[in-house]
Design a protein around this motif. Sequence first.
Motif, PDB file in Angstrom:
ATOM      1  N   ASN A  83     -15.829   5.637  -9.340  1.00 38.39           N
ATOM      2  CA  ASN A  83     -15.902   6.263  -8.019  1.00 38.39           C
ATOM      3  C   ASN A  83     -15.010   7.500  -7.962  1.00 38.39           C
ATOM      4  O   ASN A  83     -15.192   8.364  -8.840  1.00 38.39           O
ATOM      5  CB  ASN A  83     -15.802   5.285  -6.846  1.00 38.39           C
ATOM      6  CG  ASN A  83     -14.589   4.419  -6.743  1.00 38.39           C
ATOM      7  OD1 ASN A  83     -14.288   3.646  -7.627  1.00 38.39           O
ATOM      8  ND2 ASN A  83     -13.875   4.515  -5.638  1.00 38.39           N
ATOM      9  N   ASP A  84     -14.131   7.656  -7.031  1.00 33.22           N
ATOM     10  CA  ASP A  84     -13.499   8.951  -6.763  1.00 33.22           C
ATOM     11  C   ASP A  84     -12.903   9.670  -7.981  1.00 33.22           C
ATOM     12  O   ASP A  84     -12.189   9.048  -8.770  1.00 33.22           O
ATOM     13  CB  ASP A  84     -12.319   8.777  -5.796  1.00 33.22           C
ATOM     14  CG  ASP A  84     -12.621   7.852  -4.651  1.00 33.22           C
ATOM     15  OD1 ASP A  84     -13.769   7.423  -4.493  1.00 33.22           O
ATOM     16  OD2 ASP A  84     -11.669   7.551  -3.895  1.00 33.22           O
TER      17      ASP A  84
ATOM     18  N   GLN B 214     -11.528   6.803 -10.488  1.00 34.55           N
ATOM     19  CA  GLN B 214     -11.484   5.395 -10.124  1.00 34.55           C
ATOM     20  C   GLN B 214     -12.483   4.655 -11.001  1.00 34.55           C
ATOM     21  O   GLN B 214     -13.671   5.022 -11.064  1.00 34.55           O
ATOM     22  CB  GLN B 214     -11.872   5.220  -8.650  1.00 34.55           C
ATOM     23  CG  GLN B 214     -10.809   5.684  -7.688  1.00 34.55           C
ATOM     24  CD  GLN B 214      -9.637   4.713  -7.645  1.00 34.55           C
ATOM     25  OE1 GLN B 214      -9.713   3.646  -7.054  1.00 34.55           O
ATOM     26  NE2 GLN B 214      -8.548   5.093  -8.296  1.00 34.55           N
TER      27      GLN B 214
ATOM     28  N   LYS C  98      -9.698  -1.713  -9.762  1.00 33.92           N
ATOM     29  CA  LYS C  98      -9.699  -0.263  -9.986  1.00 33.92           C
ATOM     30  C   LYS C  98      -8.562   0.206 -10.891  1.00 33.92           C
ATOM     31  O   LYS C  98      -7.385  -0.022 -10.618  1.00 33.92           O
ATOM     32  CB  LYS C  98      -9.641   0.491  -8.655  1.00 33.92           C
ATOM     33  CG  LYS C  98     -10.844   0.260  -7.746  1.00 33.92           C
ATOM     34  CD  LYS C  98     -12.136   0.792  -8.305  1.00 33.92           C
ATOM     35  CE  LYS C  98     -13.358   0.367  -7.517  1.00 33.92           C
ATOM     36  NZ  LYS C  98     -13.484   1.014  -6.212  1.00 33.92           N
TER      37      LYS C  98
ATOM     38  N   TYR D  74      -5.464   2.666  -6.627  1.00 37.74           N
ATOM     39  CA  TYR D  74      -6.401   3.437  -5.816  1.00 37.74           C
ATOM     40  C   TYR D  74      -6.169   4.936  -5.991  1.00 37.74           C
ATOM     41  O   TYR D  74      -5.284   5.371  -6.717  1.00 37.74           O
ATOM     42  CB  TYR D  74      -6.266   3.015  -4.344  1.00 37.74           C
ATOM     43  CG  TYR D  74      -7.120   1.827  -3.970  1.00 37.74           C
ATOM     44  CD1 TYR D  74      -7.711   1.012  -4.943  1.00 37.74           C
ATOM     45  CD2 TYR D  74      -7.350   1.511  -2.630  1.00 37.74           C
ATOM     46  CE1 TYR D  74      -8.516  -0.069  -4.570  1.00 37.74           C
ATOM     47  CE2 TYR D  74      -8.144   0.435  -2.258  1.00 37.74           C
ATOM     48  CZ  TYR D  74      -8.724  -0.353  -3.232  1.00 37.74           C
ATOM     49  OH  TYR D  74      -9.504  -1.405  -2.853  1.00 37.74           O
ATOM     50  N   SER D  75      -6.946   5.714  -5.228  1.00 37.33           N
ATOM     51  CA  SER D  75      -7.006   7.159  -5.473  1.00 37.33           C
ATOM     52  C   SER D  75      -5.693   7.885  -5.259  1.00 37.33           C
ATOM     53  O   SER D  75      -4.830   7.461  -4.489  1.00 37.33           O
ATOM     54  CB  SER D  75      -8.068   7.776  -4.571  1.00 37.33           C
ATOM     55  OG  SER D  75      -9.323   7.469  -5.110  1.00 37.33           O
TER      56      SER D  75
ATOM     57  N   ARG E  34      -3.756   5.669   2.569  1.00 42.99           N
ATOM     58  CA  ARG E  34      -3.956   5.836   1.119  1.00 42.99           C
ATOM     59  C   ARG E  34      -4.428   7.228   0.721  1.00 42.99           C
ATOM     60  O   ARG E  34      -4.671   8.071   1.552  1.00 42.99           O
ATOM     61  CB  ARG E  34      -4.975   4.804   0.622  1.00 42.99           C
ATOM     62  CG  ARG E  34      -6.325   4.855   1.316  1.00 42.99           C
ATOM     63  CD  ARG E  34      -7.289   3.842   0.684  1.00 42.99           C
ATOM     64  NE  ARG E  34      -8.485   3.699   1.469  1.00 42.99           N
ATOM     65  CZ  ARG E  34      -8.675   2.798   2.432  1.00 42.99           C
ATOM     66  NH1 ARG E  34      -7.715   1.933   2.739  1.00 42.99           N
ATOM     67  NH2 ARG E  34      -9.807   2.756   3.097  1.00 42.99           N
ATOM     68  N   ASP E  35      -4.566   7.390  -0.580  1.00 41.40           N
ATOM     69  CA  ASP E  35      -5.158   8.571  -1.237  1.00 41.40           C
ATOM     70  C   ASP E  35      -4.276   9.821  -1.127  1.00 41.40           C
ATOM     71  O   ASP E  35      -4.712  10.871  -0.639  1.00 41.40           O
ATOM     72  CB  ASP E  35      -6.565   8.882  -0.670  1.00 41.40           C
ATOM     73  CG  ASP E  35      -7.475   7.664  -0.673  1.00 41.40           C
ATOM     74  OD1 ASP E  35      -7.214   6.742  -1.457  1.00 41.40           O
ATOM     75  OD2 ASP E  35      -8.435   7.645   0.122  1.00 41.40           O
TER      76      ASP E  35
ATOM     77  N   GLU F 238     -10.635   9.030   4.578  1.00 42.34           N
ATOM     78  CA  GLU F 238     -10.202   8.825   3.199  1.00 42.34           C
ATOM     79  C   GLU F 238     -10.112  10.171   2.476  1.00 42.34           C
ATOM     80  O   GLU F 238     -10.725  11.152   2.878  1.00 42.34           O
ATOM     81  CB  GLU F 238     -11.187   7.907   2.462  1.00 42.34           C
ATOM     82  CG  GLU F 238     -11.242   6.508   3.056  1.00 42.34           C
ATOM     83  CD  GLU F 238     -12.106   5.541   2.243  1.00 42.34           C
ATOM     84  OE1 GLU F 238     -11.690   4.394   2.064  1.00 42.34           O
ATOM     85  OE2 GLU F 238     -13.193   5.938   1.800  1.00 42.34           O
ATOM     86  N   CYS F 239      -9.364  10.160   1.400  1.00 43.00           N
ATOM     87  CA  CYS F 239      -9.320  11.267   0.434  1.00 43.00           C
ATOM     88  C   CYS F 239      -9.176  12.657   1.043  1.00 43.00           C
ATOM     89  O   CYS F 239     -10.012  13.536   0.809  1.00 43.00           O
ATOM     90  CB  CYS F 239     -10.568  11.218  -0.445  1.00 43.00           C
ATOM     91  SG  CYS F 239     -10.728   9.671  -1.324  1.00 43.00           S
TER      92      CYS F 239
ATOM     93  N   TYR G  51     -19.266  11.969  -2.167  1.00 35.16           N
ATOM     94  CA  TYR G  51     -18.144  11.434  -1.405  1.00 35.16           C
ATOM     95  C   TYR G  51     -16.849  11.685  -2.174  1.00 35.16           C
ATOM     96  O   TYR G  51     -16.860  11.939  -3.385  1.00 35.16           O
ATOM     97  CB  TYR G  51     -18.347   9.917  -1.184  1.00 35.16           C
ATOM     98  CG  TYR G  51     -17.454   9.340  -0.111  1.00 35.16           C
ATOM     99  CD1 TYR G  51     -17.596   9.709   1.216  1.00 35.16           C
ATOM    100  CD2 TYR G  51     -16.452   8.422  -0.434  1.00 35.16           C
ATOM    101  CE1 TYR G  51     -16.768   9.194   2.203  1.00 35.16           C
ATOM    102  CE2 TYR G  51     -15.617   7.895   0.538  1.00 35.16           C
ATOM    103  CZ  TYR G  51     -15.782   8.289   1.857  1.00 35.16           C
ATOM    104  OH  TYR G  51     -14.960   7.782   2.834  1.00 35.16           O
ATOM    105  N   ALA G  52     -15.733  11.591  -1.449  1.00 35.30           N
ATOM    106  CA  ALA G  52     -14.384  11.598  -2.031  1.00 35.30           C
ATOM    107  C   ALA G  52     -14.127  12.753  -2.995  1.00 35.30           C
ATOM    108  O   ALA G  52     -13.572  12.551  -4.070  1.00 35.30           O
ATOM    109  CB  ALA G  52     -14.125  10.259  -2.744  1.00 35.30           C
TER     110      ALA G  52
ATOM    111  N   TRP H 103     -17.530  12.610  -6.160  1.00 34.67           N
ATOM    112  CA  TRP H 103     -18.151  11.366  -6.644  1.00 34.67           C
ATOM    113  C   TRP H 103     -19.614  11.397  -6.205  1.00 34.67           C
ATOM    114  O   TRP H 103     -19.896  11.568  -5.002  1.00 34.67           O
ATOM    115  CB  TRP H 103     -17.420  10.171  -6.035  1.00 34.67           C
ATOM    116  CG  TRP H 103     -18.097   8.843  -6.226  1.00 34.67           C
ATOM    117  CD1 TRP H 103     -18.868   8.443  -7.273  1.00 34.67           C
ATOM    118  CD2 TRP H 103     -18.047   7.722  -5.330  1.00 34.67           C
ATOM    119  NE1 TRP H 103     -19.306   7.146  -7.100  1.00 34.67           N
ATOM    120  CE2 TRP H 103     -18.816   6.688  -5.912  1.00 34.67           C
ATOM    121  CE3 TRP H 103     -17.421   7.497  -4.103  1.00 34.67           C
ATOM    122  CZ2 TRP H 103     -18.983   5.442  -5.307  1.00 34.67           C
ATOM    123  CZ3 TRP H 103     -17.587   6.251  -3.497  1.00 34.67           C
ATOM    124  CH2 TRP H 103     -18.352   5.239  -4.089  1.00 34.67           C
TER     125      TRP H 103
HETATM  126  C1  FRU Z   1     -12.862   6.231  -1.486  1.00 30.89           C
HETATM  127  C2  FRU Z   1     -11.922   5.053  -1.676  1.00 30.89           C
HETATM  128  C3  FRU Z   1     -10.475   5.471  -1.471  1.00 30.89           C
HETATM  129  C4  FRU Z   1      -9.732   4.462  -2.290  1.00 30.89           C
HETATM  130  C5  FRU Z   1     -10.653   4.261  -3.456  1.00 30.89           C
HETATM  131  C6  FRU Z   1     -10.659   2.881  -4.043  1.00 30.89           C
HETATM  132  O1  FRU Z   1     -14.082   6.038  -2.130  1.00 30.89           O
HETATM  133  O2  FRU Z   1     -12.266   4.004  -0.805  1.00 30.89           O
HETATM  134  O3  FRU Z   1     -10.060   5.538  -0.135  1.00 30.89           O
HETATM  135  O4  FRU Z   1      -8.475   4.912  -2.681  1.00 30.89           O
HETATM  136  O5  FRU Z   1     -11.956   4.578  -3.002  1.00 30.89           O
HETATM  137  O6  FRU Z   1     -11.447   2.845  -5.189  1.00 30.89           O
END
Ligand code: FRU
Length: 443
Positions: A16-17, A33, A44, A76-77, A137-138, A190-191, A244-245, A261
């Motif tokens: 993912n991200d 991720q 993750k 996480y991110s 987060r992130d 997020e992010c 996304y992200a 992503w």
């Molecule tokens: C965004 C997210 C972030 C998080 C990560 C976890 O896609 O939900 O907020 O840090 O993915 O994998």
Amino acid sequence: MWENKFHISPKKGLLNDPNGLIFYKEEYHVFYQYNPTSCEHRNKHWAHLKSKNLVDWEELPIALSPTDWFDKDGCYSGSSIEKDGKLYLIYTGNVKNNGIRESYQCLAVSEDGINFKKLGPVIFDKDIPKNYTRHFRDPKISFDGKKYWIVLGAQRLDLTGTVIKYSSIDLINWNFEGEILKEDFGYMCECPDEISFDKDKALLFCPQGLEAKGILYNNLFQSGYIINGDEKNFCELDRGFEFYAPQTFKDKNGNNILFGWVGVAEELKDFPSVVEGWIHNLTIPRKLILKDNKIFQQPHENLKFLRKKSIILNNFFVKEKVNLKDCSISGKTYELIINFENLNKDFSIEIKSNRDNRTLLEYDYLNKIFTLNRENSGENLKGVRKCILTTLSKIHIFSDNSCVEIFLNDGEEVFTANIFSEGEEIILDNQNASISSIEFYEI
Ligand code: FRU
């Protein structure tokens, strides 16, 4: 069969991200991720690759694994920065005990850009300011010459989403500096990523929980930006299905470059690549340009290094449907550029087309709407996405085995999507419109 040729994807597991993007010691580093053990959103890690040119990638050992008390339910991110010649990662340690979430913002450091040593949390869960939940987060880090800054995605106690800021002089001690989004953006953001273009500033972030409004916000979660704090004019970055992200960094020429992503956090059990044991990929690197308060995204110039055989057709004029196969143009992995000369009528193009499948790109000249239609594009993924486009002067497509990125008018709008089709044909329907050139490059 669906493995992509030039998009970063894992051989096994889930991506993912994009995380930790940086140009460090003359090399580009991309982390992402990564769940190495299955195609589900858990476990993750941070996968790691590096490159000298942003197109040829070398896989490196996993940089972070969720093995410590402060990140045991996911590294996480986060992002990265160089300090005193060392490469620092700052990321969110996700912890869940009996279903209760804790979030720790953690540091890791590397002297060689390959092996990372965790330094543990620098913002502890217990120090999250009292106005916010544990959805915190992130961290995206930057340095202004004096201080380090992070922006973080957060949720207020009233369950609305925002972005907050911290500053530090040493990466270890962090001071809460308040919110940079005043409005409510869904239930969580997020992010976030704050970037500058000469005099202007953009804040990129991913609100969750915005309601669809006509042709806007049709994906499960959104990804967009505001310019110079203008919260009323949130604009989506990508008009396609899977995006996304995103995260940005500066390339060696100082340009803002973005990777996103190609996914949204929808659990798709029937996602076609899962039978091959992997899921999702990153976008190609895109250069960001700000014009009239709008971010344009262009394929990074180094993508030219991927070009193999080329076919260039000038002054193309066709009365009816044309299958470009008649000009030896077809394939799965390619770059295709179509330039129009004062297009003043509808236009459509089918890509990844065969007897059964087609992915349709259509421009409705009268209503000024561009549509990506994957209702019959191939396995499982369906739907239609649209955006407003006042003129169409250029379509620039990057097609990979299971992913396409479509740039319109030099990045004024972009559509990203996964397409699972074996079709290789490209069919134009240009109803007497004249095309000034078609450039096709095999990749
Ligand atoms: C965004 C997210 C972030 C998080 C990560 C976890 O896609 O939900 O907020 O840090 O993915 O994998």
